[in-house]
Design an enzyme around this catalytic site. Structure first.
Site, PDB file in Angstrom:
ATOM      1  N   LYS A 124      40.435  37.995  38.306  1.00 22.34           N
ATOM      2  CA  LYS A 124      41.500  36.986  38.377  1.00 22.34           C
ATOM      3  C   LYS A 124      42.526  37.183  37.274  1.00 22.34           C
ATOM      4  O   LYS A 124      43.724  37.001  37.486  1.00 22.34           O
ATOM      5  CB  LYS A 124      40.900  35.580  38.330  1.00 22.34           C
ATOM      6  N   ASP A 128      45.073  39.308  56.213  1.00 22.47           N
ATOM      7  CA  ASP A 128      44.064  39.726  55.242  1.00 22.47           C
ATOM      8  C   ASP A 128      44.781  40.373  54.066  1.00 22.47           C
ATOM      9  O   ASP A 128      45.320  41.476  54.201  1.00 22.47           O
ATOM     10  CB  ASP A 128      43.096  40.708  55.902  1.00 22.47           C
ATOM     11  N   TYR A 138      34.282  38.117  38.210  1.00 25.84           N
ATOM     12  CA  TYR A 138      35.262  37.269  38.884  1.00 25.84           C
ATOM     13  C   TYR A 138      36.443  36.976  37.969  1.00 25.84           C
ATOM     14  O   TYR A 138      37.604  37.153  38.355  1.00 25.84           O
ATOM     15  CB  TYR A 138      34.593  35.963  39.325  1.00 25.84           C
TER      16      TYR A 138
END
Length: 287
Positions: free
Chosen positions: A130, A38, A126
């Site tokens: 990024k 993870d 988002y």
């Protein structure tokens, strides 16, 4: 020459699985899915050294655009902070960092495709996360390749083709028209082609930022027409983004320029043949 040892994070995703296959043709590959690794867990990232990688490809991300809009802090933790932490460890190991990013770092208001050196301007959570991930990777590891792509689709994934085919089947059962956005343009990208392109770019020594996505650019509506060509008894209706309210703003024309990729000898990735084949499998219920 020492053989490459490639670690792929997000190996359970539609792109991650294909990256394991593509790099596996010439290198030893260790695929780590979320259950095994993870990236949001700092203690997990610290175990990376045990694999002794020469290349670390980060395909793990939270890609739910509307979900990121609702929880931007979580988006930053996964897409930016964790990506930077992973690159930091890769740098300590002397490994190349490959970060998968997105066309959505651009606002989509340009009337021409975006090149690698065009200034980013994200307009949703988002995209902001990024872009922050790109910046963190570049800062933490000078030896990096950031690959911006768009509209990924592939076997085993939840993507635009799988959603539009399911929506079309429901619409036909109800004898309703299917409404599809016609003023959002991008680059549909077949995951196996993208994975092979990334592996080729790494083997060719490309560094910095690289735009790598399917061609030609198209709209969501035009893509839907291609995907649903084998379905009869269905009416498609063009609508605008304004007619399809979402939790996040979406770039209307975040089309990528693949000039650098072509100059480096990377082949054009035509999305149309795999779209037709994949849609056929979806319609048969076997994809």
């Amino acid at each position: 020459m020492t053989p490459q040892r490639v670690v792929v994070t997000g190996a359970g995703g539609q792109l991650g699985r294909q990256l394991v296959v593509a790099f596996g043709e010439t290198a030893e590959v260790i695929g780590l899915d979320r259950m095994a690794f993870d990236i949001a867990d700092p203690s997990a990232i610290s175990t990376l050294a045990a694999h002794r990688p020469t290349v670390v490809v980060n395909a793990a991300a939270w890609t739910d655009v509307d979900g990121c809009a609702r929880d931007p802090e979580r988006a930053m933790q996964i897409n930016a902070v964790a990506a930077g932490r992973l690159a930091q460890v890769a740098a300590q190991l002397g490994a190349l960092s490959v970060q998968v990013s997105t066309n959505e770092v651009f606002d989509g208001r340009s009337d021409r495709p975006y090149a690698e050196d065009d200034p980013p301007h994200p307009i949703n959570g988002y995209a902001s996360s990024k872009l922050a991930g790109e910046e963190a990777v570049a800062e933490e590891n000078p030896d990096h390749l950031i690959v911006r792509t768009a509209w990924i689709f592939g076997p085993g994934g939840t993507n635009f083709p799988s959603r539009i085919v399911a929506a079309a089947q429901r619409a036909r059962e109800r004898d309703e028209a299917l409404r599809v956005v016609a003023d959002e343009l991008g680059n549909p990208t077949w995951a196996p082609d993208l994975a092979r392109g990334i592996a080729t770019a790494v083997a060719g020594g490309l560094r910095g930022i690289l735009h790598l996505a399917g061609e030609p650019a198209t709209s969501r509506y035009e893509w839907a027409v291609e995907l649903l060509a084998g379905m009869t008894g269905l009416e498609l209706v063009q609508i605008s983004q304004a007619d399809y309210p979402r939790a996040s703003a979406v770039p209307p024309r975040a089309v990528l320029d693949m000039g650098r990729a072509h100059a480096a000898g990377l082949r054009t990735m035509d999305w149309r043949p795999p779209s037709a084949a994949y849609a056929g499998l979806l319609l048969l219920g076997v994809a």
